[in-house]
Design a protein around this motif. Sequence first.
Motif, PDB file in Angstrom:
ATOM      1  N   ASP A 183      -4.474   8.855 -61.474  1.00 50.27           N
ATOM      2  CA  ASP A 183      -3.548   9.689 -62.250  1.00 50.27           C
ATOM      3  C   ASP A 183      -3.739  11.172 -61.950  1.00 50.27           C
ATOM      4  N   GLN A 184      -5.000  11.596 -61.823  1.00 52.56           N
ATOM      5  CA  GLN A 184      -5.285  12.993 -61.501  1.00 52.56           C
ATOM      6  C   GLN A 184      -4.703  13.372 -60.142  1.00 52.56           C
ATOM      7  N   ILE A 185      -4.837  12.463 -59.192  1.00 51.46           N
ATOM      8  CA  ILE A 185      -4.294  12.737 -57.857  1.00 51.46           C
ATOM      9  C   ILE A 185      -2.774  12.813 -57.901  1.00 51.46           C
ATOM     10  N   PHE A 186      -2.147  11.899 -58.632  1.00 54.87           N
ATOM     11  CA  PHE A 186      -0.700  11.956 -58.793  1.00 54.87           C
ATOM     12  C   PHE A 186      -0.253  13.263 -59.453  1.00 54.87           C
ATOM     13  N   ASP A 187      -1.095  13.798 -60.336  1.00 50.20           N
ATOM     14  CA  ASP A 187      -0.785  15.059 -61.019  1.00 50.20           C
ATOM     15  C   ASP A 187      -1.115  16.291 -60.176  1.00 50.20           C
ATOM     16  N   GLY A 188      -1.650  16.066 -58.960  1.00 46.96           N
ATOM     17  CA  GLY A 188      -1.969  17.180 -58.084  1.00 46.96           C
ATOM     18  C   GLY A 188      -3.242  17.916 -58.442  1.00 46.96           C
ATOM     19  N   LYS A 189      -4.106  17.269 -59.224  1.00 52.59           N
ATOM     20  CA  LYS A 189      -5.325  17.899 -59.686  1.00 52.59           C
ATOM     21  C   LYS A 189      -6.532  17.469 -58.860  1.00 52.59           C
ATOM     22  N   GLY A 190      -7.503  18.363 -58.792  1.00 54.26           N
ATOM     23  CA  GLY A 190      -8.757  18.061 -58.138  1.00 54.26           C
ATOM     24  C   GLY A 190      -9.679  17.296 -59.054  1.00 54.26           C
ATOM     25  N   LEU A 191     -10.774  16.849 -58.517  1.00 56.23           N
ATOM     26  CA  LEU A 191     -11.741  16.031 -59.247  1.00 56.23           C
ATOM     27  C   LEU A 191     -12.218  16.699 -60.531  1.00 56.23           C
ATOM     28  N   ASN A 192     -12.471  18.003 -60.472  1.00 57.47           N
ATOM     29  CA  ASN A 192     -13.021  18.705 -61.648  1.00 57.47           C
ATOM     30  C   ASN A 192     -11.992  19.577 -62.369  1.00 57.47           C
ATOM     31  N   ASP A 193     -10.724  19.446 -62.016  1.00 57.54           N
ATOM     32  CA  ASP A 193      -9.679  20.207 -62.728  1.00 57.54           C
ATOM     33  C   ASP A 193      -9.465  19.609 -64.105  1.00 57.54           C
TER      34      ASP A 193
END
Length: 198
Positions: free
Chosen positions: A187-197
């Motif tokens: 989900d984080q990757i789909f949202d364009g976020k990094g691991l620690n974002d």
Amino acid sequence: MTRSSMNPNVDFYFDTAEQWQPAIEKLRTIALDCQLTEELKWGSPCYTFRENNIVLIHTFKDYCAFLFFKGALLQDTHGILVRQAENVQAARQVRFTNLEQIKELEPVLKAHIYEAIEVERAGLGVVFKKTDEFAVPEEFQVKLAENPDFKKAFEALTPGRQRGYLLHFSAPKQSKTRVSRIEKCMDQIFDGKGLNDL
């Protein structure tokens, strides 16, 4: 070292250090003797030259250390610069377990600081491994192949975010743990976020 060269926002770090207080006070003196600016970054004393990070003081259970941000570019003629972990590319530590070690190495530490300043003046930077040079776990390759939208979302991330995920996914020894990590991060990757974002 004059009191005016110390940053009062950093004093708490030294006042609460307990086990390492004399040692890190000496590291502070060394950094300030080299005319660096004392700042507080990442909760630790950080010493800068023209707003460029040069060296950081930090403590651990078994040692305290100077962390040179571009230590990989320094000449380590005394063999004291240590890579913290396999995947650390630029930074190098000099570790100490007592005050006497710091006193003995003071001229060498100052020489490293002055060399680090020259690295900044020259505008040198560490050449980082490219994302495609990092290992891609088989489980992640399968997920990317199964889901083209997921692959597209991962490829849209910045190279730094991609590397962060690849290191995170590769770390576990067991396949099921790697799969679990990948699924938790989708989900984080789909949202364009990094691991620690956040």
